[in-house]
Design a protein around this motif. Structure first.
Motif, PDB file in Angstrom:
ATOM      1  N   LEU A   1     -24.782  -4.554  31.808  1.00 30.47           N
ATOM      2  CA  LEU A   1     -23.976  -4.189  32.967  1.00 30.47           C
ATOM      3  C   LEU A   1     -22.567  -4.686  32.688  1.00 30.47           C
ATOM      4  CD1 LEU A   1     -23.600  -3.204  35.912  1.00 30.47           C
ATOM      5  CD2 LEU A   1     -24.236  -5.511  36.649  1.00 30.47           C
ATOM      6  N   VAL A   2     -21.614  -3.774  32.634  1.00 29.20           N
ATOM      7  CA  VAL A   2     -20.218  -4.109  32.356  1.00 29.20           C
ATOM      8  C   VAL A   2     -19.400  -3.813  33.607  1.00 29.20           C
ATOM      9  CG1 VAL A   2     -18.215  -3.690  30.874  1.00 29.20           C
ATOM     10  CG2 VAL A   2     -20.538  -3.504  29.927  1.00 29.20           C
ATOM     11  N   GLU A   3     -18.667  -4.822  34.081  1.00 31.70           N
ATOM     12  CA  GLU A   3     -17.857  -4.649  35.281  1.00 31.70           C
ATOM     13  C   GLU A   3     -16.419  -5.081  35.023  1.00 31.70           C
ATOM     14  OE1 GLU A   3     -21.319  -5.485  38.665  1.00 31.70           O
ATOM     15  OE2 GLU A   3     -19.646  -6.882  38.433  1.00 31.70           O
ATOM     16  N   VAL A   4     -15.493  -4.403  35.676  1.00 29.74           N
ATOM     17  CA  VAL A   4     -14.101  -4.844  35.755  1.00 29.74           C
ATOM     18  C   VAL A   4     -13.873  -5.310  37.186  1.00 29.74           C
ATOM     19  CG1 VAL A   4     -11.693  -4.142  35.695  1.00 29.74           C
ATOM     20  CG2 VAL A   4     -13.251  -3.360  33.915  1.00 29.74           C
ATOM     21  N   THR A   5     -13.385  -6.545  37.323  1.00 30.78           N
ATOM     22  CA  THR A   5     -13.242  -7.173  38.634  1.00 30.78           C
ATOM     23  C   THR A   5     -11.805  -7.608  38.863  1.00 30.78           C
ATOM     24  OG1 THR A   5     -15.521  -7.997  38.543  1.00 30.78           O
ATOM     25  CG2 THR A   5     -14.041  -9.072  40.097  1.00 30.78           C
ATOM     26  N   GLN A   6     -11.348  -7.498  40.104  1.00 35.89           N
ATOM     27  CA  GLN A   6     -10.033  -8.012  40.487  1.00 35.89           C
ATOM     28  C   GLN A   6     -10.156  -8.896  41.716  1.00 35.89           C
ATOM     29  OE1 GLN A   6      -7.247  -4.712  40.961  1.00 35.89           O
ATOM     30  NE2 GLN A   6      -6.714  -4.809  38.780  1.00 35.89           N
TER      31      GLN A   6
END
Length: 354
Positions: free
Chosen positions: A195-200
């Motif tokens: 599971l690959v996520e980009v978070t801000q």
């Protein structure tokens, strides 16, 4: 014309983790004492069906009982454009991942088998005439009430090369994008799937579409060529501008971290006991010291987002894995002191004196 729910003992607005957990805990409280529920419980949920669209993750000393889980014994941190990665190893603590499909399936199995519980899907509670001795609203608070938002877009994918299945890439590729603190979060599901996520973290994060494009670019860098197996996204409150009285569950998310699974489960147990004892449902029981510290962290996110990679790398380098895990999950005063000693002092002093 507004629709009507038949007279009930208790109405729960929102059939997410908080609402379903509260219902199950109420069933358990009464059953454990040899009592029947005083009446019907009705759960009002806007979605029409449950899908595998969420992941729950947390630091803990033991996994969630009765659910399939993925366990990570170590986790890494890293900045953008540098090969340096800091690894922490858990001793007492592990990092756990639960698939949302498994969490909701377990809750729904208990709820749908109880004759006194009704789950109403595809319903708008605001358009209904709700009845019952007790009404508990577990829906998330309005975005306008959120101080800092954590927004992420993720995809379950087949990677181009093998990865360590027991190591979570917790906060890697940390960087600023349009003055928003941004990082990658990679949870291996096996040697090739993750599971690959980009978070801000930001007052106003990028839109879903903008984050989706950032994620797409990142997946290309990771050598992902096939379409995602599954996608997920969410906006999580990290501190509120107000404390709304009619939104209980949203108070259970830890402000400075965005973690909320274990906190929400604890809230459900305590609230069920309070209702059984004819007490009002409660808000979060986070300590005053923890709330003060988290407010300092949120001020840094708002005022000095460029300092966040330095702050988190300092935590990674100066804290042990167990110290970091404890800080992220159930910190004591000693844990908070260790974190304050680890991070740059000037940045935190600015939050006190402007």
């Amino acid at each position: 014309m507004a629709s009507s729910v038949p007279s009930t003992w208790l109405t729960i607005i929102g059939g997410g983790l908080a609402g379903l957990s509260l219902c199950v805990e109420l069933m358990n409280v009464y059953s454990a004492r040899g009592k029947r529920l005083p009446g019907r419980i009705v759960i009002i949920e806007r979605r029409e069906q449950y899908a595998n669209e969420q992941t729950f993750s947390f630091f803990a000393k033991q996994p969630a009982v009765g659910l399939p889980y993925t366990e990570y014994v170590s986790w890494t941190f890293g900045r953008h454009n540098t090969p340096i990665q800091v690894q922490q190893q858990g001793n007492a603590y592990r990092y756990y991942r639960l698939a949302g499909a498994d969490v909701f399936a377990e809750l729904l199995e208990q709820i749908t088998s109880h004759p006194a519980v009704e789950l109403v899907l595809g319903a708008d509670a605001d358009a209904m005439d709700l009845h019952g001795d007790v009404v508990v609203d577990t829906r998330p608070c309005a975005t306008s009430d959120i101080w800092i938002q954590q927004r992420f877009v993720g995809a379950e994918v087949e990677l181009g090369e093998d990865i360590n299945p027991s190591q979570a890439q917790l906060m890697t590729n940390m960087r600023l994008l349009d003055n928003r603190f941004t990082f990658d979060y990679i949870l291996p599901l096996d040697k090739r799937r993750a599971l690959v996520e980009v978070t801000q973290f930001a007052v106003s994060p990028a839109t879903h579409d903008e984050l989706s494009q950032i994620l797409s670019d990142r997946l290309s860098e990771l050598g992902v060529s096939e379409p995602p197996l599954r996608q997920e996204s969410a906006t999580i409150p990290m501190g509120l501008k107000v404390r709304p009285n009619d939104r209980l569950a949203s108070q259970q998310i830890r402000s400075a971290t965005g973690y909320g699974y274990l906190e929400t489960k604890r809230w459900a147990r305590q609230t069920a006991l309070n209702i059984f004892m004819d007490r009002a449902p409660q808000f979060s029981s986070f300590s005053a010291g923890l709330r003060w510290f988290d407010e300092r962290m949120l001020s840094v996110i708002e005022r000095d987002p460029d300092q966040l990679p330095t702050i988190f790398m300092a935590m990674a380098e100066k804290l042990t894995g167990d110290e970091f895990a404890s800080f992220m999950s159930e910190p004591s005063a000693v844990d908070l002191f260790k974190v304050m000693m680890a991070v740059p002092k000037r940045t935190f002093m600015r939050t006190l004196y402007g």
